[in-house]
Scaffold this motif. Structure first.
Motif, PDB file in Angstrom:
ATOM      1  N   TRP A  99       6.054   0.582  -1.679  1.00  0.00           N
ATOM      2  CA  TRP A  99       4.811   1.131  -2.228  1.00  0.00           C
ATOM      3  C   TRP A  99       4.196   0.210  -3.271  1.00  0.00           C
ATOM      4  O   TRP A  99       2.981   0.055  -3.327  1.00  0.00           O
ATOM      5  CB  TRP A  99       5.073   2.509  -2.817  1.00  0.00           C
ATOM      6  CG  TRP A  99       5.374   3.540  -1.770  1.00  0.00           C
ATOM      7  CD1 TRP A  99       5.004   3.496  -0.444  1.00  0.00           C
ATOM      8  CD2 TRP A  99       6.099   4.760  -1.931  1.00  0.00           C
ATOM      9  NE1 TRP A  99       5.454   4.607   0.219  1.00  0.00           N
ATOM     10  CE2 TRP A  99       6.136   5.407  -0.660  1.00  0.00           C
ATOM     11  CE3 TRP A  99       6.724   5.381  -3.005  1.00  0.00           C
ATOM     12  CZ2 TRP A  99       6.763   6.630  -0.459  1.00  0.00           C
ATOM     13  CZ3 TRP A  99       7.352   6.606  -2.820  1.00  0.00           C
ATOM     14  CH2 TRP A  99       7.368   7.216  -1.560  1.00  0.00           C
ATOM     15  N   VAL A 100       5.038  -0.420  -4.093  1.00  0.00           N
ATOM     16  CA  VAL A 100       4.520  -1.362  -5.093  1.00  0.00           C
ATOM     17  C   VAL A 100       3.871  -2.559  -4.404  1.00  0.00           C
ATOM     18  O   VAL A 100       2.779  -3.001  -4.785  1.00  0.00           O
ATOM     19  CB  VAL A 100       5.641  -1.811  -6.048  1.00  0.00           C
ATOM     20  CG1 VAL A 100       5.189  -3.003  -6.896  1.00  0.00           C
ATOM     21  CG2 VAL A 100       6.068  -0.663  -6.957  1.00  0.00           C
ATOM     22  N   SER A 144       2.592  -2.587  -1.441  1.00  0.00           N
ATOM     23  CA  SER A 144       1.391  -2.077  -0.803  1.00  0.00           C
ATOM     24  C   SER A 144       0.231  -2.048  -1.786  1.00  0.00           C
ATOM     25  O   SER A 144      -0.890  -2.485  -1.467  1.00  0.00           O
ATOM     26  CB  SER A 144       1.651  -0.668  -0.253  1.00  0.00           C
ATOM     27  OG  SER A 144       0.478  -0.105   0.285  1.00  0.00           O
ATOM     28  N   VAL A 145       0.477  -1.543  -2.993  1.00  0.00           N
ATOM     29  CA  VAL A 145      -0.572  -1.471  -4.012  1.00  0.00           C
ATOM     30  C   VAL A 145      -0.995  -2.870  -4.447  1.00  0.00           C
ATOM     31  O   VAL A 145      -2.177  -3.118  -4.727  1.00  0.00           O
ATOM     32  CB  VAL A 145      -0.094  -0.637  -5.217  1.00  0.00           C
ATOM     33  CG1 VAL A 145      -1.067  -0.744  -6.381  1.00  0.00           C
ATOM     34  CG2 VAL A 145       0.079   0.820  -4.810  1.00  0.00           C
ATOM     35  N   ASN A 146      -0.056  -3.797  -4.498  1.00  0.00           N
ATOM     36  CA  ASN A 146      -0.403  -5.171  -4.865  1.00  0.00           C
ATOM     37  C   ASN A 146      -1.337  -5.803  -3.835  1.00  0.00           C
ATOM     38  O   ASN A 146      -2.227  -6.587  -4.186  1.00  0.00           O
ATOM     39  CB  ASN A 146       0.862  -6.023  -5.007  1.00  0.00           C
ATOM     40  CG  ASN A 146       1.628  -5.716  -6.279  1.00  0.00           C
ATOM     41  OD1 ASN A 146       1.058  -5.204  -7.249  1.00  0.00           O
ATOM     42  ND2 ASN A 146       2.915  -6.000  -6.289  1.00  0.00           N
ATOM     43  N   TYR A 147      -1.140  -5.473  -2.576  1.00  0.00           N
ATOM     44  CA  TYR A 147      -2.006  -6.008  -1.529  1.00  0.00           C
ATOM     45  C   TYR A 147      -3.362  -5.294  -1.491  1.00  0.00           C
ATOM     46  O   TYR A 147      -4.376  -5.895  -1.153  1.00  0.00           O
ATOM     47  CB  TYR A 147      -1.331  -5.884  -0.162  1.00  0.00           C
ATOM     48  CG  TYR A 147      -0.152  -6.803   0.038  1.00  0.00           C
ATOM     49  CD1 TYR A 147      -0.220  -8.138  -0.330  1.00  0.00           C
ATOM     50  CD2 TYR A 147       1.034  -6.330   0.596  1.00  0.00           C
ATOM     51  CE1 TYR A 147       0.861  -8.990  -0.154  1.00  0.00           C
ATOM     52  CE2 TYR A 147       2.123  -7.180   0.781  1.00  0.00           C
ATOM     53  CZ  TYR A 147       2.037  -8.505   0.411  1.00  0.00           C
ATOM     54  OH  TYR A 147       3.109  -9.341   0.589  1.00  0.00           O
ATOM     55  N   GLN A 148      -3.370  -3.994  -1.834  1.00  0.00           N
ATOM     56  CA  GLN A 148      -4.618  -3.213  -1.818  1.00  0.00           C
ATOM     57  C   GLN A 148      -4.524  -2.147  -2.900  1.00  0.00           C
ATOM     58  O   GLN A 148      -3.842  -1.136  -2.731  1.00  0.00           O
ATOM     59  CB  GLN A 148      -4.823  -2.567  -0.441  1.00  0.00           C
ATOM     60  CG  GLN A 148      -6.086  -1.722  -0.338  1.00  0.00           C
ATOM     61  CD  GLN A 148      -6.226  -1.074   1.023  1.00  0.00           C
ATOM     62  OE1 GLN A 148      -6.054  -1.715   2.051  1.00  0.00           O
ATOM     63  NE2 GLN A 148      -6.523   0.221   1.038  1.00  0.00           N
ATOM     64  N   ASN A 149      -5.211  -2.367  -4.012  1.00  0.00           N
ATOM     65  CA  ASN A 149      -5.039  -1.462  -5.152  1.00  0.00           C
ATOM     66  C   ASN A 149      -6.021  -0.309  -5.183  1.00  0.00           C
ATOM     67  O   ASN A 149      -5.968   0.538  -6.074  1.00  0.00           O
ATOM     68  CB  ASN A 149      -5.116  -2.251  -6.473  1.00  0.00           C
ATOM     69  CG  ASN A 149      -6.432  -3.016  -6.603  1.00  0.00           C
ATOM     70  OD1 ASN A 149      -7.393  -2.723  -5.914  1.00  0.00           O
ATOM     71  ND2 ASN A 149      -6.446  -4.010  -7.480  1.00  0.00           N
ATOM     72  N   SER A 150      -6.945  -0.229  -4.236  1.00  0.00           N
ATOM     73  CA  SER A 150      -7.875   0.899  -4.194  1.00  0.00           C
ATOM     74  C   SER A 150      -7.790   1.581  -2.833  1.00  0.00           C
ATOM     75  O   SER A 150      -7.505   0.940  -1.823  1.00  0.00           O
ATOM     76  CB  SER A 150      -9.308   0.418  -4.450  1.00  0.00           C
ATOM     77  OG  SER A 150      -9.717  -0.495  -3.447  1.00  0.00           O
ATOM     78  N   ASN A 166      -5.620   3.647  -1.560  1.00  0.00           N
ATOM     79  CA  ASN A 166      -4.297   3.387  -0.994  1.00  0.00           C
ATOM     80  C   ASN A 166      -3.385   4.571  -1.298  1.00  0.00           C
ATOM     81  O   ASN A 166      -3.193   4.940  -2.465  1.00  0.00           O
ATOM     82  CB  ASN A 166      -3.716   2.098  -1.585  1.00  0.00           C
ATOM     83  CG  ASN A 166      -2.459   1.642  -0.883  1.00  0.00           C
ATOM     84  OD1 ASN A 166      -1.776   2.430  -0.230  1.00  0.00           O
ATOM     85  ND2 ASN A 166      -2.127   0.369  -1.025  1.00  0.00           N
ATOM     86  N   SER A 224      -0.564   4.527  -4.029  1.00  0.00           N
ATOM     87  CA  SER A 224      -0.854   4.843  -5.431  1.00  0.00           C
ATOM     88  C   SER A 224      -0.534   6.303  -5.728  1.00  0.00           C
ATOM     89  O   SER A 224      -0.003   6.640  -6.793  1.00  0.00           O
ATOM     90  CB  SER A 224      -2.323   4.556  -5.743  1.00  0.00           C
ATOM     91  OG  SER A 224      -2.629   3.196  -5.534  1.00  0.00           O
TER      92      SER A 224
END
Length: 232
Positions: free
Chosen positions: A97-98, A100-106, A108, A111
């Motif tokens: 999940w971390v 994933s958020v690093n690749y797409q922070n909005s 998502n 988050s």
């Protein structure tokens, strides 16, 4: 009249694609990238179908294949996190999940999952303790202190009742002390969470269970709880 043509951007690094079809930064051809990303989505769909059928081990295998073709596949990482969380492996869930958020922070879902975990600090604090206790149980098992290992694993499962690795170790310990009935009961718990778990099926075969018995056990154990329906 001049028209503004939006440049094609590389799905891998975000740089502009040249007229030749190659990325100006990572030098990958757009057709190769599109084929790889389509293949990644193909394996994601296979993994999703397996997850819905409660074949979590099979889903993990397909989703890891998806990431080989596109490590930035957000849907794949989010689903892998859900599966690892369901199998009691919170650290693995967090890592996906971390990333994933690093690749797409909005926009998502990862988050949302991370926010829900942060709202339960007791669970996060218990992650390290579970890892330490599990390693301690492994040490007892390797030293043939099976009773102590069983006590330690039961303590872990009391606080993390979906910890598949814990059930598998407990079943193996019961087999070592010739308590096959408790081993079978423990393996039923595994099959309730992950109906095609290869280690659980292997242990049952080792105890003499037939394929027919295992299929019946899987059908009795698995619940269609819609775990992976809402988000996907």
């Amino acid at each position: 009249m001049a028209t503004n043509i939006r440049p094609v951007m590389c799905p891998n690094c975000g740089a502009q694609i040249k007229k030749t079809g190659y990325c100006s930064a990572c030098h990958m051809h757009i057709n190769v990238l599109r084929k790889a990303y389509n293949t990644s989505d193909y394996y994601f769909n296979i993994g999703l179908d397996k997850a819905k059928a409660r074949d979590l081990s099979g889903a993990i295998e397909s989703l890891n294949q998806s990431l080989r073709y596109n490590k930035k596949n957000i849907m794949t990482r989010n689903l892998l996190g859900l599966i690892y969380y369901e199998m009691g492996e919170v650290v693995m869930a967090l890592s996906h999940w971390v990333m994933s958020v690093n690749y797409q922070n909005s926009n998502n879902l990862a988050s949302k999952y991370l926010k829900l975990l942060r709202q339960d600090p007791a669970q996060l604090e218990g992650v390290d303790q579970i890892a330490k206790k599990f390693n301690m149980a492994l040490g007892y098992a390797e030293s043939s202190d099976y009773d102590l290992a069983i006590i330690q694993i039961k303590a872990i499962l009391g606080s993390n009742p979906h910890f598949v690795k814990g059930y598998l170790l407990l079943a193996l310990l019961y087999i070592q002390v010739n308590n096959y009935e408790k081993a079978r009961t423990t393996l039923r718990m595994v099959l309730k969470i992950d109906k095609a778990n290869p280690l659980a099926i292997h242990y049952l075969h080792e105890m003499g269970d037939t394929d027919e018995n295992i299929i019946q056990m899987r059908n009795e154990s698995v619940e269609n709880d819609g775990l992976f329906e809402d988000a996907y």
